[in-house]
Scaffold this motif. Sequence first.
Motif, short mmCIF file in Angstrom:
data_model
loop_
_atom_site.label_atom_id
_atom_site.label_comp_id
_atom_site.label_asym_id
_atom_site.label_seq_id
_atom_site.Cartn_x
_atom_site.Cartn_y
_atom_site.Cartn_z
N GLN A 17 0.95 -1.25 0.19
CA GLN A 17 -0.26 0.12 0.09
C GLN A 17 0.88 1.48 -0.12
O GLN A 17 0.45 2.24 -0.16
N GLN A 18 2.04 1.15 0.28
CA GLN A 18 2.98 2.40 0.30
C GLN A 18 4.18 1.96 -0.52
O GLN A 18 4.73 0.93 -0.60
N ASN A 19 4.49 2.74 -1.70
CA ASN A 19 5.18 2.67 -2.52
C ASN A 19 6.24 3.75 -3.03
O ASN A 19 5.92 4.93 -2.68
N THR A 20 7.39 3.54 -3.56
CA THR A 20 8.17 4.65 -4.22
C THR A 20 7.39 4.82 -5.61
O THR A 20 6.46 4.03 -5.74
N PHE A 21 7.66 5.88 -6.04
CA PHE A 21 7.16 6.24 -7.50
C PHE A 21 7.35 4.98 -8.39
O PHE A 21 6.18 4.63 -8.97
N GLU A 23 7.80 1.93 -7.78
CA GLU A 23 6.91 0.82 -7.41
C GLU A 23 5.33 1.07 -7.81
O GLU A 23 4.59 0.19 -8.07
N TYR A 24 5.07 2.24 -7.38
CA TYR A 24 3.46 2.81 -7.71
C TYR A 24 3.34 2.67 -9.18
O TYR A 24 2.23 2.07 -9.49
N LYS A 27 2.80 -1.25 -9.76
CA LYS A 27 1.59 -1.68 -9.13
C LYS A 27 0.58 -1.44 -10.19
O LYS A 27 -0.26 -2.18 -10.52
N ARG A 28 0.41 -0.09 -10.81
CA ARG A 28 -0.34 0.35 -11.73
C ARG A 28 -0.47 -0.49 -13.09
O ARG A 28 -1.66 -1.15 -13.48
#
Length: 109
Positions: A17-21, A23-24, A27-28
């Motif tokens: 649920q918390q990510n670096t950019f 990782e974000y 995730k997307r």
Amino acid sequence: MELHVKDRLYFPQLLPQQNTFMEYAMKRAILKKVGLTAEDQEKFEIKEKEDGKGIVWNIEKDMAQPHAVEFTPDELEYIKKGCEALAEQPCPDDFWALVERIYNTIPKK
């Protein structure tokens, strides 16, 4: 990897649920690969229960037509990271079965 509707519904819970950019962004990309589309909703007859407590779908169609998806090694490591963060939380058996299938997909080093 073949995923069924329930697997695809569980997938967002697997990811951190918390990510670096970066990782974000990964995730997307993963959620785009596994997410349910409007076409999937129609094809599998996915509907919210009348009481508003849950979702139902045509399981026969789902079992006959799983969603095939390929993950990159980086995506698999990211998914693994999310799974490991959940290891101590109680979850339904079918959730853990999905985690086990993911781990079986990760190439052995």
